[in-house]
Design a protein around this motif. Structure first.
Motif, PDB file in Angstrom:
ATOM      1  N   LEU A  26     -40.308  42.456  23.007  1.00 47.74           N
ATOM      2  CA  LEU A  26     -39.021  42.187  22.368  1.00 47.74           C
ATOM      3  C   LEU A  26     -38.870  42.991  21.077  1.00 47.74           C
ATOM      4  O   LEU A  26     -39.840  43.536  20.548  1.00 47.74           O
ATOM      5  CB  LEU A  26     -38.910  40.692  22.037  1.00 47.74           C
ATOM      6  CG  LEU A  26     -39.091  39.704  23.196  1.00 47.74           C
ATOM      7  CD1 LEU A  26     -39.135  38.283  22.651  1.00 47.74           C
ATOM      8  CD2 LEU A  26     -37.983  39.868  24.218  1.00 47.74           C
ATOM      9  N   ASP A  27     -37.648  43.019  20.575  1.00 52.01           N
ATOM     10  CA  ASP A  27     -37.390  43.596  19.257  1.00 52.01           C
ATOM     11  C   ASP A  27     -37.713  42.574  18.177  1.00 52.01           C
ATOM     12  O   ASP A  27     -37.365  41.395  18.297  1.00 52.01           O
ATOM     13  CB  ASP A  27     -35.919  43.993  19.116  1.00 52.01           C
ATOM     14  CG  ASP A  27     -35.576  45.266  19.879  1.00 52.01           C
ATOM     15  OD1 ASP A  27     -36.507  46.050  20.168  1.00 52.01           O
ATOM     16  OD2 ASP A  27     -34.390  45.471  20.196  1.00 52.01           O
ATOM     17  N   LYS A  28     -38.374  43.050  17.124  1.00 49.05           N
ATOM     18  CA  LYS A  28     -38.599  42.249  15.927  1.00 49.05           C
ATOM     19  C   LYS A  28     -38.309  43.109  14.705  1.00 49.05           C
ATOM     20  O   LYS A  28     -38.447  44.340  14.763  1.00 49.05           O
ATOM     21  CB  LYS A  28     -40.037  41.727  15.870  1.00 49.05           C
ATOM     22  CG  LYS A  28     -40.301  40.530  16.767  1.00 49.05           C
ATOM     23  CD  LYS A  28     -41.574  39.802  16.378  1.00 49.05           C
ATOM     24  CE  LYS A  28     -41.716  38.491  17.122  1.00 49.05           C
ATOM     25  NZ  LYS A  28     -42.913  37.740  16.676  1.00 49.05           N
ATOM     26  N   PRO A  29     -37.949  42.486  13.580  1.00 48.72           N
ATOM     27  CA  PRO A  29     -37.675  43.278  12.384  1.00 48.72           C
ATOM     28  C   PRO A  29     -38.919  44.027  11.905  1.00 48.72           C
ATOM     29  O   PRO A  29     -40.034  43.507  11.963  1.00 48.72           O
ATOM     30  CB  PRO A  29     -37.245  42.224  11.352  1.00 48.72           C
ATOM     31  CG  PRO A  29     -36.815  41.046  12.160  1.00 48.72           C
ATOM     32  CD  PRO A  29     -37.673  41.053  13.382  1.00 48.72           C
ATOM     33  N   LEU A  30     -38.723  45.247  11.454  1.00 47.86           N
ATOM     34  CA  LEU A  30     -39.813  46.021  10.871  1.00 47.86           C
ATOM     35  C   LEU A  30     -40.277  45.316   9.596  1.00 47.86           C
ATOM     36  O   LEU A  30     -39.488  45.082   8.682  1.00 47.86           O
ATOM     37  CB  LEU A  30     -39.337  47.426  10.525  1.00 47.86           C
ATOM     38  CG  LEU A  30     -40.359  48.328   9.820  1.00 47.86           C
ATOM     39  CD1 LEU A  30     -41.455  48.747  10.790  1.00 47.86           C
ATOM     40  CD2 LEU A  30     -39.672  49.563   9.235  1.00 47.86           C
ATOM     41  N   PRO A  31     -41.575  44.949   9.512  1.00 51.41           N
ATOM     42  CA  PRO A  31     -42.051  44.254   8.306  1.00 51.41           C
ATOM     43  C   PRO A  31     -42.127  45.211   7.112  1.00 51.41           C
ATOM     44  O   PRO A  31     -42.371  46.411   7.272  1.00 51.41           O
ATOM     45  CB  PRO A  31     -43.439  43.760   8.709  1.00 51.41           C
ATOM     46  CG  PRO A  31     -43.872  44.660   9.823  1.00 51.41           C
ATOM     47  CD  PRO A  31     -42.632  45.100  10.532  1.00 51.41           C
ATOM     48  N   GLU A  32     -41.930  44.664   5.936  1.00 54.06           N
ATOM     49  CA  GLU A  32     -42.010  45.455   4.710  1.00 54.06           C
ATOM     50  C   GLU A  32     -43.261  45.065   3.931  1.00 54.06           C
ATOM     51  O   GLU A  32     -43.543  43.870   3.759  1.00 54.06           O
ATOM     52  CB  GLU A  32     -40.769  45.235   3.845  1.00 54.06           C
ATOM     53  CG  GLU A  32     -39.489  45.724   4.486  1.00 54.06           C
ATOM     54  CD  GLU A  32     -38.300  45.585   3.550  1.00 54.06           C
ATOM     55  OE1 GLU A  32     -38.525  45.296   2.348  1.00 54.06           O
ATOM     56  OE2 GLU A  32     -37.161  45.755   4.017  1.00 54.06           O
ATOM     57  N   PRO A  33     -44.037  46.036   3.450  1.00 55.29           N
ATOM     58  CA  PRO A  33     -45.285  45.714   2.739  1.00 55.29           C
ATOM     59  C   PRO A  33     -45.038  44.973   1.434  1.00 55.29           C
ATOM     60  O   PRO A  33     -44.153  45.340   0.646  1.00 55.29           O
ATOM     61  CB  PRO A  33     -45.907  47.089   2.461  1.00 55.29           C
ATOM     62  CG  PRO A  33     -45.208  48.032   3.383  1.00 55.29           C
ATOM     63  CD  PRO A  33     -43.838  47.486   3.592  1.00 55.29           C
TER      64      PRO A  33
END
Length: 349
Positions: A26-33
């Motif tokens: 599935l699509d998931k939001p790109l995590p931000e460090p």
């Protein structure tokens, strides 16, 4: 490749466990460090036996991205991260210990009292990108293919079990189960120079790999009486050490019966149901029964060094590499088939 959602955010693809028997990409939001995090572009992620257990039983939280055996390249680093930069090739521990509790202070960070585990209690690595603390990373040497760096985690788990058993060159050992964990255990025991290492395995393909990796004999319960064969091989004594690498009640009971008087049994397999044992037999023979969970940071580093130096070669256990989009059809499905010839399947993320 990034995909943009309707609000202008960036989505990435991930293997998500939605419940028992329900795994989807599935699509998931790109995590931000965050300040101490790194964003890893995952190149390879192994399918672990615990992932298969979770798929069948639903023992992981639903909606979680799974996967914890990984290697990749740093994409971005947090503002407080030192010593790491985009472009570096890395692998990392799945277990994210607190480093402050009594277990961690005592060097047993594998059983940290505040443990977080990638792909088990937090978002995992079977995805295009993984967010993880910088402190969990190790650099992968340029000479080491990244697909083999994804084998560091399972090897480290085997090292932990062997360490608990205090295996020594004069010992005789039996390994029950010729999957990834059993074969990694075999590789380490052979490296240590044990007197003899025997494998118990039903599957002919896995038995052949075990023999090629140096097993002194491979015992097949469907074709022979394993107890009688082991008795003959050990002069009637039984094995000094027994490693259970399956995680079933029957094989755990078998392991307890295979050890010699005063011998040791280490259970590495994950078993989700109660196990009945004849404890009088264990007590009167003074069998040392130990369980083994995960690995410490020291063992993880040692596993990387052993693979990088080629002291241990696990190339033969990788039987297939599949794409992330085909992880269910070409990854989980073959591994779950009765009599599957697959051993370690890597996902090219």
């Amino acid at each position: 490749m990034f995909a943009y959602d309707g609000d202008g955010g960036i989505n990435v693809r991930a293997a998500v466990l939605n419940g028992p028997g329900d795994l989807q990409v599935l699509d998931k939001p790109l995590p931000e460090p965050g300040a101490v995090d790194v964003l890893v572009r995952v190149e390879y992620c192994g399918i672990c036996g615990s992932d298969l257990h979770a798929y069948k039983s639903g023992m992981f939280p639903f909606g979680l991205t799974i996967g914890h055996e990984y290697a990749g390249v740093i994409e971005a680093v947090g503002s407080a991260v030192k010593g790491w930069a985009p472009g570096q090739r890395i692998t990392g521990t799945a277990s994210l210990a607190c480093r402050a509790c009594p277990s961690c202070r005592g060097g047993r960070d594998n059983i940290c009292e505040a443990m977080n585990v990638i792909g088990v209690t937090r978002e995992g690595a079977m995805a295009e990108y993984l967010l993880t603390p910088a402190a969990s990373l190790l650099a992968v040497p340029a000479s080491m293919p990244l697909e083999f760096a994804a084998l560091v985690e399972p090897l480290s788990v085997a090292l932990h079990g062997v360490d608990l058993a205090a295996a020594a060159p004069g010992d005789t050992a039996v390994i029950i189960g010729g999957g990834t964990l059993g074969l990694c255990t075999l590789a380490e025991l052979k490296r240590l120079g044990l007197k003899a290492v025997y494998m118990v395995e039903l599957n002919e393909a896995r038995a052949a790999v075990a023999a090629a990796m140096g097993a002194d004999a491979v015992l097949n319960p469907e074709r022979e009486n394993v107890d009688n064969r082991l008795s003959a091989l050990t002069g009637g004594a039984g094995a000094d050490l027994v490693f259970e690498c399956v995680g079933l009640p029957d094989t755990i009971r078998d392991a307890a019966n295979m050890a010699r008087q005063g011998g040791s049994v280490v259970v590495l397999g994950i078993c989700e149901v109660p196990v009945e044992l004849f404890f009088l037999g264990l007590v009167t023979r003074e069998i040392q029964l130990r369980t083994s969970y995960g690995s410490t940071a020291r063992e993880f580093k040692r596993a990387l060094d052993l693979l990088a130096s080629k002291e241990i070669d696990l190339r033969t256990i990788v039987t297939r590499i599949v794409s992330l989009e085909q992880v269910m059809e070409q990854g989980f499905t073959p591994l779950l088939e009765q009599g599957s010839t697959e051993i370690k399947i890597l996902v090219k993320c």
